[in-house]
Scaffold this motif. Structure first.
Motif, PDB file in Angstrom:
ATOM      1  N   GLU A  11      -5.943  26.535  25.318  1.00  0.00           N
ATOM      2  CA  GLU A  11      -6.386  27.623  25.189  1.00  0.00           C
ATOM      3  C   GLU A  11      -6.047  28.464  23.908  1.00  0.00           C
ATOM      4  OE1 GLU A  11      -2.073  27.375  26.051  1.00  0.00           O
ATOM      5  OE2 GLU A  11      -3.610  26.651  26.941  1.00  0.00           O
ATOM      6  N   SER A  12      -6.683  29.765  23.687  1.00  0.00           N
ATOM      7  CA  SER A  12      -6.482  30.317  22.709  1.00  0.00           C
ATOM      8  C   SER A  12      -6.376  31.969  23.136  1.00  0.00           C
ATOM      9  CB  SER A  12      -7.948  30.506  21.705  1.00  0.00           C
ATOM     10  OG  SER A  12      -7.793  29.355  21.134  1.00  0.00           O
ATOM     11  N   HIS A  24      -8.583  38.989  23.819  1.00  0.00           N
ATOM     12  CA  HIS A  24      -9.188  38.127  24.551  1.00  0.00           C
ATOM     13  C   HIS A  24      -8.397  36.912  24.922  1.00  0.00           C
ATOM     14  CE1 HIS A  24     -12.470  40.330  22.284  1.00  0.00           C
ATOM     15  NE2 HIS A  24     -13.080  40.297  23.589  1.00  0.00           N
ATOM     16  N   PHE A  25      -8.867  36.329  26.090  1.00  0.00           N
ATOM     17  CA  PHE A  25      -8.318  34.786  26.327  1.00  0.00           C
ATOM     18  C   PHE A  25      -9.197  33.902  26.574  1.00  0.00           C
ATOM     19  CE2 PHE A  25      -6.226  31.956  29.071  1.00  0.00           C
ATOM     20  CZ  PHE A  25      -5.172  31.526  28.500  1.00  0.00           C
ATOM     21  N   VAL A  26      -9.133  32.783  26.144  1.00  0.00           N
ATOM     22  CA  VAL A  26     -10.247  31.641  26.338  1.00  0.00           C
ATOM     23  C   VAL A  26      -9.415  30.332  26.620  1.00  0.00           C
ATOM     24  CG1 VAL A  26     -11.897  30.034  25.092  1.00  0.00           C
ATOM     25  CG2 VAL A  26     -11.472  32.645  24.217  1.00  0.00           C
ATOM     26  N   SER A 181     -12.756  28.409  18.104  1.00  0.00           N
ATOM     27  CA  SER A 181     -14.052  28.840  17.813  1.00  0.00           C
ATOM     28  C   SER A 181     -14.621  29.926  18.575  1.00  0.00           C
ATOM     29  CB  SER A 181     -14.939  27.602  17.901  1.00  0.00           C
ATOM     30  OG  SER A 181     -14.626  26.683  16.942  1.00  0.00           O
ATOM     31  N   LYS A 182     -14.510  29.882  19.977  1.00  0.00           N
ATOM     32  CA  LYS A 182     -14.858  30.841  20.798  1.00  0.00           C
ATOM     33  C   LYS A 182     -14.182  32.214  20.584  1.00  0.00           C
ATOM     34  CE  LYS A 182     -17.424  32.747  24.125  1.00  0.00           C
ATOM     35  NZ  LYS A 182     -18.720  33.393  23.712  1.00  0.00           N
ATOM     36  N   PHE A 183     -12.879  31.881  20.710  1.00  0.00           N
ATOM     37  CA  PHE A 183     -11.774  33.022  20.502  1.00  0.00           C
ATOM     38  C   PHE A 183     -12.066  33.909  19.067  1.00  0.00           C
ATOM     39  CE2 PHE A 183      -7.685  34.670  18.976  1.00  0.00           C
ATOM     40  CZ  PHE A 183      -7.416  35.534  19.844  1.00  0.00           C
ATOM     41  N   LEU A 186     -15.054  35.936  19.444  1.00  0.00           N
ATOM     42  CA  LEU A 186     -14.884  37.410  20.377  1.00  0.00           C
ATOM     43  C   LEU A 186     -13.952  38.453  19.844  1.00  0.00           C
ATOM     44  CD1 LEU A 186     -14.114  35.413  23.627  1.00  0.00           C
ATOM     45  CD2 LEU A 186     -16.105  37.010  22.992  1.00  0.00           C
ATOM     46  N   GLU A 187     -12.803  37.695  19.085  1.00  0.00           N
ATOM     47  CA  GLU A 187     -11.821  38.488  18.689  1.00  0.00           C
ATOM     48  C   GLU A 187     -11.957  39.230  17.325  1.00  0.00           C
ATOM     49  OE1 GLU A 187      -7.502  39.601  19.701  1.00  0.00           O
ATOM     50  OE2 GLU A 187      -9.222  38.951  20.754  1.00  0.00           O
TER      51      GLU A 187
END
Length: 212
Positions: A11-12, A24-26, A181-183, A186-187
């Motif tokens: 997770e990130s 955010h949370f991923v 990468s997704k985090f 978003l962040e």
């Protein structure tokens, strides 16, 4: 010949819902029936970097230098044995029941497992091994394990749930790169890492708000 599906989860973003926490949370899962292929590739990259004088004990996207990240993405470009699912959300929109760390992690984990179950030919799998990041206290790990077990039983297969440090397995480190990468996209609107991954891996993204 028996076939095990290996699921590596990381997770990130943090579990802090105060103003000091991340927005955010991923949580992401990398899954494969041939983890040795990607593990060998990542270890080969580690030794290559060491031979070049770059001190890398394991890969961790947040801490890695840009030169290391760039080479990780190049290496991932050569892999075709992995798939990934990533679930994300804006923490300010989470309902109250997701504001407890164990409940949040278990809910995200359960949704990941369910999505994976729907994305594979389950009849071709004999057992499942899910490896989660071991970053919680022992008390929280026990609670999380109890909450995740029902979703694993849903497969109707033999299963094992383990909690290992990310540094213990190169495939977990790949899951870390997917989540990171997704985090960062978003962040802070940093899209280059995610765009690189989208070109080289089959990743499916889901907003948790649509899964509640």
């Amino acid at each position: 010949m028996s076939k095990t599906l290996y699921v590596f989860v990381d997770e990130s973003g943090n579990l802090d819902f105060s103003t000091k926490g991340t927005k955010h949370f991923v949580m992401s899962a990398v899954y494969t029936t041939s983890p040795e292929i990607s593990a060998r590739a990542m270890l080969a990259l580690k030794y290559k970097l060491l031979s070049e004088g770059i001190d890398v004990a394991s890969f961790h996207a947040t801490n890695d230098f840009q030169v290391v990240r760039d080479q990780v993405f190049v290496e991932l470009n050569n892999l075709d044995n992995l798939n990934a699912i990533s679930i994300y959300g804006e923490k300010s929109k989470f309902p109250d029941f997701l504001r407890e760390p164990e409940a949040l992690l278990a809910f995200f984990g359960e949704k990941l497992i369910t999505k994976i179950q729907k994305s594979i030919a389950i009849d071709d799998i004999d057992s499942i091994t899910a490896i989660f990041d071991r970053s919680l206290t022992e008390k929280r790990l026990v609670i999380l394990l109890k909450l995740i077990k029902p979703s694993m039983k849903y497969f109707g297969k033999d299963y094992l749930i383990s909690f290992h440090p990310i540094s213990a397995d190169p495939n977990s480190q790949i899951a870390d790169y997917v989540s990171w990468s997704k985090f960062v996209s978003l962040e802070r609107g940093e899209n280059r890492p995610l765009e690189s991954l989208n070109r080289i891996m089959n990743i499916k993204f889901f907003d948790i708000q649509k899964l509640i």
